[in-house]
Scaffold this motif. Structure first.
Motif: not given
Length: 419
Positions: A96, A98, A100, A274-277, A294-298
């Motif tokens: 994996s 990741q 940000m 925002f980020g991506i994994r 997956m897209g990620m967000v804080k």
């Protein structure tokens, strides 16, 4: 012979140049202090440090990676496939990664805040230089007055020596009394004592100025005794002028700007990031390779995670209120000090004009008249001594007034930050 003349000329020329190099005017000394004093270089380095630190505001968070087993049964027998039982194997080996992505507005706010801190150091350097410049001027003007006192004492030594020798000759020849003879000898010894004190004071001034210029304290140094009077019109006491001139007020202004930018940076931290994994899974048996993206967000706006940033932003507002009060306090104090020093300086100048145009010239004419009469045997030694004593004391009093006026001018230049 011709070669000797050339060599002698070169040596004399070198000596003259060497002497010229050690004779410095006040602007020369101030320029050297500004260039060499390590205390000022410290602020330059601090300002450079903040500018360099600001470059890091645009960095990204480090990428994160991992590797390990995914959805793998504890019973290792279940991992292998069994075609006879029509059973597929279970478990994956997963890799994996990741990343940000920083919020650009947050980065801009932090960079502007960090860069602004260097402006405070620049103003602090001006404050430090203003203090150093005042110390330079104080020691320089005191040195100038000491040299003038030295000249007065040299003249007094010459006159007293004449009185003593003349009195001795006249007494031997029965042409005069000895009444003021010992007073003259005591006055001459007192002048010699004053000269010793002056020489010590001159040595201290040279050491101080050399140290301020970051030179060897025992380095040769002579100064140009020329000084200039500056005019201080009433308009300089205007609060707007003082605000624009005073570095300490400007430093507080820069600090308020830094606080405003820091507040913007704190509020920018509440913006989402925002980020991506990405996960890649390799089957341990017959399972096909799979992936997850997956897209990620804080969400820092959440109530439980935004308290610290909001509290810091609010505290910076009140810090600026405190700095505004400090500005007003400094401004009021500077206005009062400048007005008082200006009025006292004007009075000192008027007093000096009286000394220069009336008091000293009158006493000098009185002494010259007494000296002429004494040479013509129509006046006694004690009368000539009293005339000289009055002239000598008045000249020294005048030089004390001159020193006080020059130091007042230096103080006014410090208050108004005039170079």
């Amino acid at each position: 012979m011709f070669k000797r003349l050339i060599i002698t000329g070169m040596l004399v020329g070198t000596l003259v140049i060497s002497q010229a190099q050690t004779t410095m005017t006040l602007p020369d000394i101030l320029t050297t202090v500004e260039k060499n004093n390590p205390g000022l270089k410290m602020y330059e380095a601090e300002a450079r440090a903040f500018n360099e630190e600001a470059k890091g505001a645009y960095s990204w968070m480090a990428p994160e990676g991992g590797a390990g087993l995914f959805m793998t049964p504890y019973n290792t027998k279940e991992i292998k496939a069994d075609p006879a039982m029509m059973k597929e194997g279970m478990g994956f080996f997963m890799i994996s990664a990741q990343q940000m992505f920083p919020n650009r507005k947050k980065q801009n706010a932090e960079a502007a805040w960090m860069r602004s801190m260097s402006t405070v150091e620049t103003e602090k350097k001006k404050i430090a230089y203003n203090e150093l410049a005042y110390t330079v001027k104080k020691n320089y003007y005191e040195w100038v007055v000491l040299l003038k006192k030295q000249a007065v004492l040299d003249e007094g030594s010459r006159i007293l020596d004449f009185m003593i020798k003349s009195a001795e000759i006249r007494y031997k020849n029965g042409l005069g009394k000895i009444s003021a003879y010992y007073k003259a000898k005591a006055a001459l010894a007192n002048i010699d004592n004053m000269k010793l004190m002056l020489e010590n004071d001159l040595r201290q001034k040279r050491i101080m100025l050399n140290s301020l210029m970051y030179r060897k304290v025992d380095a040769e140094l002579t100064i140009d005794t020329i000084y200039n009077w500056k005019e201080f019109p009433a308009s300089i006491l205007d609060s707007g002028y003082l605000v624009s001139q005073r570095s300490d007020i400007q430093a507080l202004q820069r600090s308020m700007e830094v606080n405003n930018l820091q507040r913007s940076a704190e509020l920018a931290k509440l913006k989402p990031e925002f980020g991506i994994r990405y996960d890649h899974m390799i089957g341990l048996s017959t399972q096909p390779a799979q992936f997850t993206i997956m897209g990620m967000v804080k969400f820092p706006l959440a109530k439980w995670s935004s308290k610290m940033n909001k509290a810091k932003a609010e505290s910076l507002v009140w810090q600026n209120e405190s700095l505004k009060s400090q500005q007003q306090m400094i401004l009021n104090e500077a206005t009062g000090m400048a007005g008082s020093a200006r009025a006292e300086l004007e009075t000192k100048k008027k007093q000096m004009r009286l000394y220069e145009t009336q008091i000293v010239p009158s006493l000098r004419k009185n002494f010259q008249t007494m000296e002429l009469s004494y040479e013509q045997n129509t006046e006694q030694l004690f009368e000539l001594f009293d005339a000289w004593d009055a002239l000598n004391m008045t000249q020294l009093e005048y030089l004390d007034q001159l020193k006080a006026a020059l130091l007042l001018q230096a103080e006014l230049e410090k208050i108004l930050e005039i170079k």
